[in-house]
Design an enzyme around this catalytic site. Structure first.
Site, PDB file in Angstrom:
ATOM      1  N   HIS A 206       1.114  -1.080   0.116  1.00  8.40           N
ATOM      2  CA  HIS A 206      -0.120  -0.071  -0.097  1.00  8.40           C
ATOM      3  C   HIS A 206       0.797   1.188   0.097  1.00  8.40           C
ATOM      4  CE1 HIS A 206      -3.647  -2.664   1.850  1.00  8.40           C
ATOM      5  NE2 HIS A 206      -3.561  -2.584   0.428  1.00  8.40           N
ATOM      6  N   ALA A 207       0.652   1.939  -0.953  1.00  7.86           N
ATOM      7  CA  ALA A 207       1.884   3.158  -1.529  1.00  7.86           C
ATOM      8  C   ALA A 207       1.897   4.185  -0.271  1.00  7.86           C
ATOM      9  CB  ALA A 207       1.295   3.724  -2.551  1.00  7.86           C
ATOM     10  N   GLU A 209       1.833   3.824   2.941  1.00  8.88           N
ATOM     11  CA  GLU A 209       2.352   3.290   4.220  1.00  8.88           C
ATOM     12  C   GLU A 209       3.721   3.221   4.192  1.00  8.88           C
ATOM     13  OE1 GLU A 209       0.192  -0.495   4.623  1.00  8.88           O
ATOM     14  OE2 GLU A 209      -1.673   0.447   4.409  1.00  8.88           O
ATOM     15  N   ARG A 264      -3.125   4.638  -2.198  1.00 15.41           N
ATOM     16  CA  ARG A 264      -3.017   3.551  -1.961  1.00 15.41           C
ATOM     17  C   ARG A 264      -2.669   2.644  -2.872  1.00 15.41           C
ATOM     18  NH1 ARG A 264      -5.675   0.261   2.456  1.00 15.41           N
ATOM     19  NH2 ARG A 264      -6.530  -1.648   1.537  1.00 15.41           N
ATOM     20  N   HIS A 336       2.920  -3.480   6.891  1.00 18.11           N
ATOM     21  CA  HIS A 336       1.743  -2.454   6.523  1.00 18.11           C
ATOM     22  C   HIS A 336       1.764  -1.423   7.685  1.00 18.11           C
ATOM     23  CE1 HIS A 336      -0.289  -4.509   3.070  1.00 18.11           C
ATOM     24  NE2 HIS A 336       0.410  -5.476   3.582  1.00 18.11           N
ATOM     25  N   GLU A 411       1.041  -4.845  11.150  1.00 16.74           N
ATOM     26  CA  GLU A 411       0.535  -3.351  11.200  1.00 16.74           C
ATOM     27  C   GLU A 411       1.228  -2.352  11.988  1.00 16.74           C
ATOM     28  OE1 GLU A 411      -1.659  -1.834   8.900  1.00 16.74           O
ATOM     29  OE2 GLU A 411      -2.726  -3.826   8.076  1.00 16.74           O
TER      30      GLU A 411
END
Length: 449
Positions: A206-207, A209, A264, A336, A411
């Site tokens: 995901h871009a 992040e 994203r 992420h 995460e």
């Protein structure tokens, strides 16, 4: 109940709406998307009606297309935080609707653009020119990890690390992104590979992040440059060969630096009967295992668009092909952000996989060791039960299709004070504590399975 009905729009009206969306997206393409006075509000639904309302709002694709409302964290369960970024207009419009549903949010970020501007001021939003402070033949890691680097600088550092440490590190390009950028992995191996198990790590699917790729680069630098100097690293590399893809979505990542910080998806083109309208698919909804069985969208303009088919995006396709060709693997990890979670399969169902207890045991040990460094708490559990349904994810694929017995998604920091705009001075602490968790996982899973 808040709702926008598209069914009442005649076909010619819908055509005009889509054209307007297209023009709007083109405008963003040509300039820099600003988030002046966009705010991030946190909701904690305490009733099923409130949770249902937030879920219905999250499914309202009109808002997603217009980018007026962006769910930074999705509604999942009662009493769990739901963070939503709203434009000033959307906040004004929705405030009475929230009130009518007895939802009183807390303000996490009052002005998103001010956070982005502060980020840009620190970084100058220009990558350090390579070799950015070379001491002898090694990059100056302290300088590199003082800020978020651009794609070119990251790849240059990757090449330099491998060149300066050729006995333990080799680079391979496993494919190209949609816009033609190299997808580079680094294989880290000390001594003979005979009898060793394999670990895969990726980041940046995901871009927006950014902390993920920086953490992956920290891992690479730590593992490669500490051989023979750090007994923890020597212990890891005596048991495992490790392959790291530090930037899995380079097109989207670069776009967040140049045009839209909150982008994203990938940057592929999606064709429709009216031409190219929307860009990209969610590369973490595009994997073939249980693809599009929930928690994703068929709408190309959605942030969770699953793609036109499994592996329609060249980035996850290249990753999957490499993983299948070079297995078997013992552990899969994807970085992420944000929320401070260690997630286990499944993401497509609330059911638990057969190896859940063992994976949970290892993750709990990792979370405990991680907390011992900076007292950062992490929660462990299955993706669907801690968050929400999200099918077509890489960790589900790794476990369910590639047969990797230990599959995890981290995460990373934080829990919402900064969200995706995590300050530069938290890069190194985040990476340091995550590496300690990784060392624990390596110890716990060997020689299990």
């Amino acid at each position: 109940m808040f709702n926008i009905k598209l069914t009442s729009i005649p076909l010619n009206g819908l055509f005009i709406v889509l054209l307007l969306i297209n023009f709007s997206l083109c405008f963003i393409e040509d300039g820099y998307k600003r988030y002046n006075n966009y705010s991030v509000l946190r909701f904690k639904p305490t009733t099923t009606d409130q949770l249902h309302f937030l879920y219905q709002l999250a499914q309202n694709e009109t808002f997603l297309m217009e980018r007026s409302v962006d769910f930074w964290t999705e509604p999942g369960s009662l009493n769990s935080s739901v963070d939503i970024m709203l434009s000033p207009e959307a906040r004004s419009t929705l405030s009475p609707v929230f009130a009518s549903n007895q939802l009183t949010p807390s303000v996490m970020i009052e002005d998103v653009q001010s956070r982005i501007d502060a980020e840009n001021l620190i970084k100058g939003r220009q990558s350090l020119p390579f070799p950015f402070g070379v001491r002898g033949s090694r990059p100056n890691a302290k300088q590199f990890f003082s800020t978020y680097q651009r794609y070119d600088t990251m790849m240059s550092m990757l090449d330099e690390i491998a060149r300066s440490n050729s006995k333990v590190a080799t680079i391979e390009t496993i494919g190209k992104s949609f816009e033609g950028r190299d997808l580079k992995v680094i294989k880290i191996s000390s001594g003979s590979s005979s009898g060793k198990k394999k670990i895969w790590i990726d980041a940046g699917l995901h871009a927006r992040e950014w902390i993920g790729p920086s953490t992956a680069m920290y891992f690479i630098n730590k593992l490669v440059t500490s051989v023979g100097k750090d007994e923890n690293v020597d212990s890891i590399l005596s048991k495992y060969d490790i392959v790291v893809l530090p930037l899995a979505n380079p097109d989207g990542y670069e776009y967040t630096h140049t045009t839209n910080r909150m982008w994203r998806k990938t940057r592929s083109l999606t064709n429709s009967r009216w031409g190219y309208i929307c860009r990209g698919a969610d590369p973490n909804r595009n994997w073939s295992y249980k693809w599009r069985t929930g928690g994703s969208s068929t709408n190309p303009c959605s942030d969770v668009y699953a793609g036109s088919a499994p592996f329609s995006e060249p980035e996850p396709k290249a990753m999957s092909q490499y993983i299948l060709k070079n297995g078997p693997w013992h552990m899969y990890i994807s970085f992420h952000s944000y929320s401070q979670l260690i997630l286990l399969p499944w993401g497509w169902t609330t059911d638990l996989p057969k190896d859940y207890k063992e994976m949970y045991r290892v993750a709990e040990k990792a979370a405990t060791s991680l907390k011992s460094i900076y007292d950062t708490p992490y929660t462990v559990g299955s993706a669907t039960n801690l968050l929400y349904v999200a099918s077509g994810g890489s960790d589900d694929w790794a476990y369910g299709e590639a047969g990797v017995p230990y599959s995890y998604t981290f995460e990373l920091r934080d829990t919402g004070d900064h969200g995706f705009v995590l300050p530069d001075d938290l890069i190194t602490p985040t990476a340091e504590e995550t590496f300690v968790a990784f060392k624990t996982m390596c110890d716990e899973i060997y020689p299990n399975k």
